[in-house]
Motif scaffolding. Sequence first.
Motif, PDB file in Angstrom:
ATOM      1  N   TRP A 277       0.820  -1.214   0.000  1.00 31.39           N
ATOM      2  CA  TRP A 277       0.000   0.000   0.000  1.00 31.39           C
ATOM      3  C   TRP A 277       0.858   1.271   0.000  1.00 31.39           C
ATOM      4  O   TRP A 277       0.836   2.053  -0.939  1.00 31.39           O
ATOM      5  CB  TRP A 277      -0.987  -0.037   1.176  1.00 31.39           C
ATOM      6  CG  TRP A 277      -1.834   1.207   1.282  1.00 31.39           C
ATOM      7  CD1 TRP A 277      -1.875   2.071   2.328  1.00 31.39           C
ATOM      8  CD2 TRP A 277      -2.748   1.724   0.307  1.00 31.39           C
ATOM      9  NE1 TRP A 277      -2.759   3.094   2.081  1.00 31.39           N
ATOM     10  CE2 TRP A 277      -3.306   2.905   0.841  1.00 31.39           C
ATOM     11  CE3 TRP A 277      -3.143   1.314  -0.968  1.00 31.39           C
ATOM     12  CZ2 TRP A 277      -4.236   3.682   0.159  1.00 31.39           C
ATOM     13  CZ3 TRP A 277      -4.079   2.081  -1.657  1.00 31.39           C
ATOM     14  CH2 TRP A 277      -4.605   3.248  -1.098  1.00 31.39           C
TER      15      TRP A 277
ATOM     16  N   ASP B 184      -2.375  -5.006  -1.892  1.00 28.36           N
ATOM     17  CA  ASP B 184      -3.408  -4.176  -1.265  1.00 28.36           C
ATOM     18  C   ASP B 184      -4.379  -3.649  -2.323  1.00 28.36           C
ATOM     19  O   ASP B 184      -4.448  -4.154  -3.453  1.00 28.36           O
ATOM     20  CB  ASP B 184      -2.718  -3.058  -0.452  1.00 28.36           C
ATOM     21  CG  ASP B 184      -3.529  -2.601   0.744  1.00 28.36           C
ATOM     22  OD1 ASP B 184      -4.469  -1.821   0.546  1.00 28.36           O
ATOM     23  OD2 ASP B 184      -3.234  -3.034   1.878  1.00 28.36           O
ATOM     24  N   ASP B 185      -5.092  -2.627  -1.967  1.00 27.13           N
ATOM     25  CA  ASP B 185      -6.136  -2.008  -2.789  1.00 27.13           C
ATOM     26  C   ASP B 185      -5.641  -1.704  -4.208  1.00 27.13           C
ATOM     27  O   ASP B 185      -4.518  -1.234  -4.384  1.00 27.13           O
ATOM     28  CB  ASP B 185      -6.518  -0.695  -2.078  1.00 27.13           C
ATOM     29  CG  ASP B 185      -7.782  -0.099  -2.623  1.00 27.13           C
ATOM     30  OD1 ASP B 185      -8.310  -0.620  -3.609  1.00 27.13           O
ATOM     31  OD2 ASP B 185      -8.244   0.898  -2.034  1.00 27.13           O
TER      32      ASP B 185
ATOM     33  N   TRP C  60      -6.053  -8.002  -0.524  1.00 31.63           N
ATOM     34  CA  TRP C  60      -6.914  -7.012   0.133  1.00 31.63           C
ATOM     35  C   TRP C  60      -8.314  -7.058  -0.463  1.00 31.63           C
ATOM     36  O   TRP C  60      -8.484  -7.189  -1.670  1.00 31.63           O
ATOM     37  CB  TRP C  60      -6.298  -5.637  -0.102  1.00 31.63           C
ATOM     38  CG  TRP C  60      -7.046  -4.442   0.420  1.00 31.63           C
ATOM     39  CD1 TRP C  60      -6.808  -3.781   1.589  1.00 31.63           C
ATOM     40  CD2 TRP C  60      -8.103  -3.707  -0.229  1.00 31.63           C
ATOM     41  NE1 TRP C  60      -7.655  -2.696   1.706  1.00 31.63           N
ATOM     42  CE2 TRP C  60      -8.455  -2.632   0.604  1.00 31.63           C
ATOM     43  CE3 TRP C  60      -8.793  -3.871  -1.432  1.00 31.63           C
ATOM     44  CZ2 TRP C  60      -9.466  -1.718   0.280  1.00 31.63           C
ATOM     45  CZ3 TRP C  60      -9.796  -2.970  -1.763  1.00 31.63           C
ATOM     46  CH2 TRP C  60     -10.130  -1.901  -0.904  1.00 31.63           C
TER      47      TRP C  60
ATOM     48  N   ARG D 265     -15.127   8.815   0.839  1.00 35.20           N
ATOM     49  CA  ARG D 265     -14.098   8.209  -0.009  1.00 35.20           C
ATOM     50  C   ARG D 265     -14.730   7.721  -1.317  1.00 35.20           C
ATOM     51  O   ARG D 265     -14.430   6.656  -1.837  1.00 35.20           O
ATOM     52  CB  ARG D 265     -13.411   7.042   0.692  1.00 35.20           C
ATOM     53  CG  ARG D 265     -11.984   6.852   0.195  1.00 35.20           C
ATOM     54  CD  ARG D 265     -11.362   5.569   0.679  1.00 35.20           C
ATOM     55  NE  ARG D 265      -9.936   5.546   0.393  1.00 35.20           N
ATOM     56  CZ  ARG D 265      -9.228   4.456   0.233  1.00 35.20           C
ATOM     57  NH1 ARG D 265      -9.781   3.278   0.348  1.00 35.20           N
ATOM     58  NH2 ARG D 265      -7.944   4.519  -0.004  1.00 35.20           N
TER      59      ARG D 265
ATOM     60  N   LYS E 249      -6.679  -9.283   3.924  1.00 34.91           N
ATOM     61  CA  LYS E 249      -6.880  -8.052   4.707  1.00 34.91           C
ATOM     62  C   LYS E 249      -8.278  -7.558   4.345  1.00 34.91           C
ATOM     63  O   LYS E 249      -8.536  -7.199   3.198  1.00 34.91           O
ATOM     64  CB  LYS E 249      -5.817  -7.033   4.314  1.00 34.91           C
ATOM     65  CG  LYS E 249      -5.952  -5.672   5.001  1.00 34.91           C
ATOM     66  CD  LYS E 249      -4.749  -4.821   4.615  1.00 34.91           C
ATOM     67  CE  LYS E 249      -4.838  -3.399   5.116  1.00 34.91           C
ATOM     68  NZ  LYS E 249      -3.748  -2.581   4.548  1.00 34.91           N
TER      69      LYS E 249
ATOM     70  N   ASP F 189     -10.887  -4.870   4.650  1.00 37.35           N
ATOM     71  CA  ASP F 189     -10.899  -3.442   4.963  1.00 37.35           C
ATOM     72  C   ASP F 189     -12.338  -2.912   4.981  1.00 37.35           C
ATOM     73  O   ASP F 189     -13.265  -3.538   4.447  1.00 37.35           O
ATOM     74  CB  ASP F 189     -10.067  -2.726   3.897  1.00 37.35           C
ATOM     75  CG  ASP F 189      -9.495  -1.395   4.365  1.00 37.35           C
ATOM     76  OD1 ASP F 189      -9.917  -0.906   5.436  1.00 37.35           O
ATOM     77  OD2 ASP F 189      -8.639  -0.842   3.653  1.00 37.35           O
TER      78      ASP F 189
ATOM     79  N   ASN G 152     -13.727   1.144   4.700  1.00 33.53           N
ATOM     80  CA  ASN G 152     -13.145   2.480   4.678  1.00 33.53           C
ATOM     81  C   ASN G 152     -14.111   3.641   4.816  1.00 33.53           C
ATOM     82  O   ASN G 152     -13.741   4.768   4.502  1.00 33.53           O
ATOM     83  CB  ASN G 152     -12.335   2.666   3.394  1.00 33.53           C
ATOM     84  CG  ASN G 152     -10.963   2.046   3.534  1.00 33.53           C
ATOM     85  OD1 ASN G 152     -10.225   2.368   4.447  1.00 33.53           O
ATOM     86  ND2 ASN G 152     -10.631   1.141   2.646  1.00 33.53           N
TER      87      ASN G 152
ATOM     88  N   CYS H 164      -9.482  -4.651   9.279  1.00 33.33           N
ATOM     89  CA  CYS H 164      -8.911  -3.317   9.100  1.00 33.33           C
ATOM     90  C   CYS H 164     -10.089  -2.396   8.831  1.00 33.33           C
ATOM     91  O   CYS H 164     -11.088  -2.825   8.265  1.00 33.33           O
ATOM     92  CB  CYS H 164      -7.969  -3.367   7.897  1.00 33.33           C
ATOM     93  SG  CYS H 164      -7.403  -1.764   7.316  1.00 33.33           S
TER      94      CYS H 164
ATOM     95  N   GLY I  19     -10.002   1.513   7.551  1.00 31.26           N
ATOM     96  CA  GLY I  19      -9.365   2.815   7.367  1.00 31.26           C
ATOM     97  C   GLY I  19      -8.319   3.032   8.445  1.00 31.26           C
ATOM     98  O   GLY I  19      -8.292   4.054   9.117  1.00 31.26           O
ATOM     99  N   GLY I  20      -7.479   2.017   8.648  1.00 32.45           N
ATOM    100  CA  GLY I  20      -6.614   1.994   9.829  1.00 32.45           C
ATOM    101  C   GLY I  20      -7.351   1.215  10.904  1.00 32.45           C
ATOM    102  O   GLY I  20      -7.810   0.103  10.667  1.00 32.45           O
TER     103      GLY I  20
ATOM    104  N   TRP J 240      -5.549  -4.393  11.806  1.00 35.20           N
ATOM    105  CA  TRP J 240      -4.657  -3.288  11.464  1.00 35.20           C
ATOM    106  C   TRP J 240      -4.939  -2.142  12.442  1.00 35.20           C
ATOM    107  O   TRP J 240      -6.078  -1.705  12.615  1.00 35.20           O
ATOM    108  CB  TRP J 240      -4.874  -2.879  10.008  1.00 35.20           C
ATOM    109  CG  TRP J 240      -3.930  -1.841   9.492  1.00 35.20           C
ATOM    110  CD1 TRP J 240      -4.272  -0.691   8.852  1.00 35.20           C
ATOM    111  CD2 TRP J 240      -2.495  -1.856   9.552  1.00 35.20           C
ATOM    112  NE1 TRP J 240      -3.147   0.004   8.509  1.00 35.20           N
ATOM    113  CE2 TRP J 240      -2.036  -0.681   8.929  1.00 35.20           C
ATOM    114  CE3 TRP J 240      -1.563  -2.743  10.076  1.00 35.20           C
ATOM    115  CZ2 TRP J 240      -0.682  -0.361   8.815  1.00 35.20           C
ATOM    116  CZ3 TRP J 240      -0.212  -2.431   9.973  1.00 35.20           C
ATOM    117  CH2 TRP J 240       0.214  -1.257   9.348  1.00 35.20           C
TER     118      TRP J 240
ATOM    119  N   ASP K 272      -3.528   3.622  10.251  1.00 34.67           N
ATOM    120  CA  ASP K 272      -2.826   3.963   9.009  1.00 34.67           C
ATOM    121  C   ASP K 272      -1.575   4.777   9.287  1.00 34.67           C
ATOM    122  O   ASP K 272      -0.813   5.072   8.371  1.00 34.67           O
ATOM    123  CB  ASP K 272      -3.750   4.744   8.076  1.00 34.67           C
ATOM    124  CG  ASP K 272      -4.629   3.811   7.262  1.00 34.67           C
ATOM    125  OD1 ASP K 272      -4.329   2.606   7.230  1.00 34.67           O
ATOM    126  OD2 ASP K 272      -5.604   4.283   6.669  1.00 34.67           O
TER     127      ASP K 272
ATOM    128  N   GLU L  42       5.819  -1.983   5.235  1.00 31.70           N
ATOM    129  CA  GLU L  42       4.841  -1.194   4.481  1.00 31.70           C
ATOM    130  C   GLU L  42       5.647  -0.132   3.738  1.00 31.70           C
ATOM    131  O   GLU L  42       5.610   1.049   4.059  1.00 31.70           O
ATOM    132  CB  GLU L  42       3.886  -0.564   5.510  1.00 31.70           C
ATOM    133  CG  GLU L  42       2.713   0.187   4.953  1.00 31.70           C
ATOM    134  CD  GLU L  42       1.445  -0.638   4.904  1.00 31.70           C
ATOM    135  OE1 GLU L  42       1.403  -1.731   5.519  1.00 31.70           O
ATOM    136  OE2 GLU L  42       0.507  -0.204   4.236  1.00 31.70           O
TER     137      GLU L  42
END
Length: 732
Positions: free
Chosen positions: A335, A365-366, A410, A442, A475, A477, A479, A525, A527-528, A544, A547, A603
Amino acid sequence: MAIIYREDKKIFQLNTAQTTYLIGLSPEGYVGHIYYGRRLKKEGNNYLLRMKEAPCTPSVNQREKSSFLDRFPMEYPTGGVGDYRESCLDVRGESGSTGCEVFFKSYQITKGKPGLPGLPASFGEPEQVETLEIVCEDDILNLRAVLSYSVFEKYDVITRSVRIENIGEQHLKLEKVYSACLDMDNKDFEMLTLTGSWARERSIQRGRIRYGKQLVSSRRGESSHQEHPFLALVAPDTTQEQGEVYAMNFVYSGNFLAQAELAQFGNVRMVMGIHSEDFCWNLRPGEVFQAPEAVLIYSSEGLGKMTRCFHDFYREHLIRSPYKYGKRPVLINNWEATYFDFNSEKLLDIAREAKKAGIEMLVMDDGWFGKRNFDDNSLGDWFVNEEKITSGLADLVEKVNEIGLAFGIWFEPEMISPDSELYRKHPEWAIQIQGRTPTQCRAQYVLDLSRPEVVDYAYQCVADILHSAPIAYVKWDMNRQLCDIGSSYLNKEAQGELLHRYMLGVYEMQERLVQEFPDLLLENCSGGGARFDPGMLYYSPQIWCSDDVDALERLRIQEGTALIYPLATMGAHVGDCPNHVVGRNTPFETRGHVALAGTFGYELDITKIAQEERDQIPGQVELYHKYHALMQEGDYYRIASWSMEKPYDCWEVAAKDGKEALVTFVQVLAQPNMQSRKIYLHGLAEEADYMLEGTEEIYRGEELMKCGFLIPSEKGDMKSCLYHFICCGGES
Ligand code: DGJ
């Protein structure tokens, strides 16, 4: 036996190794709270229920209900009948009014602990936990409230939850169902909570409670970055090592409220449950509503003891993953290395370089799916973007495996981008209020997981990808926070159920995932760290944390998180510098030492960092392998806090058998002309000798714990050092 009922006194006594919890019944059948605190050697009494105190207004009546309800310490207060403190249960009957009052009917004590349907919850074998169910009823509403207490004797934990049953003919509306209540006398309590925001989650805050209500809560549809489903009331003198603590933590990942209310007579009511705003549950005849679980811990030995009880308890009785004590692969996540700008070749370059350094897994990741090159599209289109992953996912995974790394991926399964094939096909699948333009966050909407077909679709997308290649890690997520709470699937009356049904949908998907892929390492996770809570730990052994991977910021974030959660649950990576969030430069070594207190990984773009940093990675990975068992299983002690105004930060992990201990010391700010810092160790055997690794120095356990250990004052900010003490003789 951990739970005893004394019929003569009408008292339930719940004993853990070091605590006692007493519940008493009034002659009418009110269920009252007598005591929670240090373990009683003998049986308790019910005079503490204050049933004989006169009303505050002059009256000949010693037992006037209204003043009785002002004082009576309720185990589960209901609303609308004269107890003006916060209620735990508000019910609207068909008459349209809200009065509800439940009285004791019966009880049951069983070995073990039943699961909570659809919800995450702690568990235990019949020899590890006993459960008390107190059955109360409201004969007017024909409503049954079953108060559940599970006693984990060894870990000094009592969990509570409540089940509401409609045993009549009316359509009832549950407008509030909290999970736990503790009515106590004030002991000049201070309220300790965790607070924050994106990139600065879970800072510890503490302050004296005042008359009235003080609360932390979330109405964001997630446990949140901002406030945390945790509340502790602590006596004013409470430190890490001493003082009384009453703590509650909520095993739930959605809206919550945790509140302390100091009422007129100096009595304190502490409650925890699903937030009642945006909540209304229809309970038709024969239906049952199960509230989530709250975990209660009392410590008379300070916050440190509370922390260690939570850690042990969550490790043993909440986290199910086969990885809970297993070594997690050291991963590198792309990421912060690439953001959306990557392709197979770039990932393979990272993998090759990572392999040389001893890293064991690559996480993509994303940005690998749909046409996602930025964060404003494609969520919901879970098919591989072959412009980036040119020869397909299976091929990429195979090549990464050939390099010698496992592969992780992710997902953000709960979301839908307005610019996605899925949204064009199913706009009604997004949570939104009819006729109102939904708020984007987002550039995305949230899927309506109250709709079973959406849960099936979103889950199947994840499962299909996992079946398409040997993927070892996910992972998961999430967000954005929820708003515009409306569902085109639920009818008008059921809109108040949406947020809880959403959480049940999330839990169902995660349950299916861990059942279908039992060996998968799942990391949650949001957004952190917006969903770092016990609910998520039931499905994933790690979450996670934030961030923000800046080593200095992480000191505070990880300190707050580790107040409750075991170190091995905290997703922590070595990031690049200048740090992407705060722009700070910190030594690579310190970043490594700080990440070592969590799951440990990288990371950053390993192909681009300075050679001298790359050269340090094999040594850091080695440290992880050396210490992971100690970090995963040991006892955590907070020794000094930079967040509490010290110029340095220090924590220790001691093996449960006292054979070794690892101290991490971070000098945050160098100070001129200072003497060495004295720290006190914990968890060692007093009579044993300990060698400080890398030296010939030997210290006695007692000396290190009582007299202290000296850490030289050095030049330089953000310098860190590990001190490993190994038992080398004497008794341990
Ligand atoms: C938020 C996570 O916390 C990050 O680590 C990263 O996965 C991004 N989302 C991707 O969108």
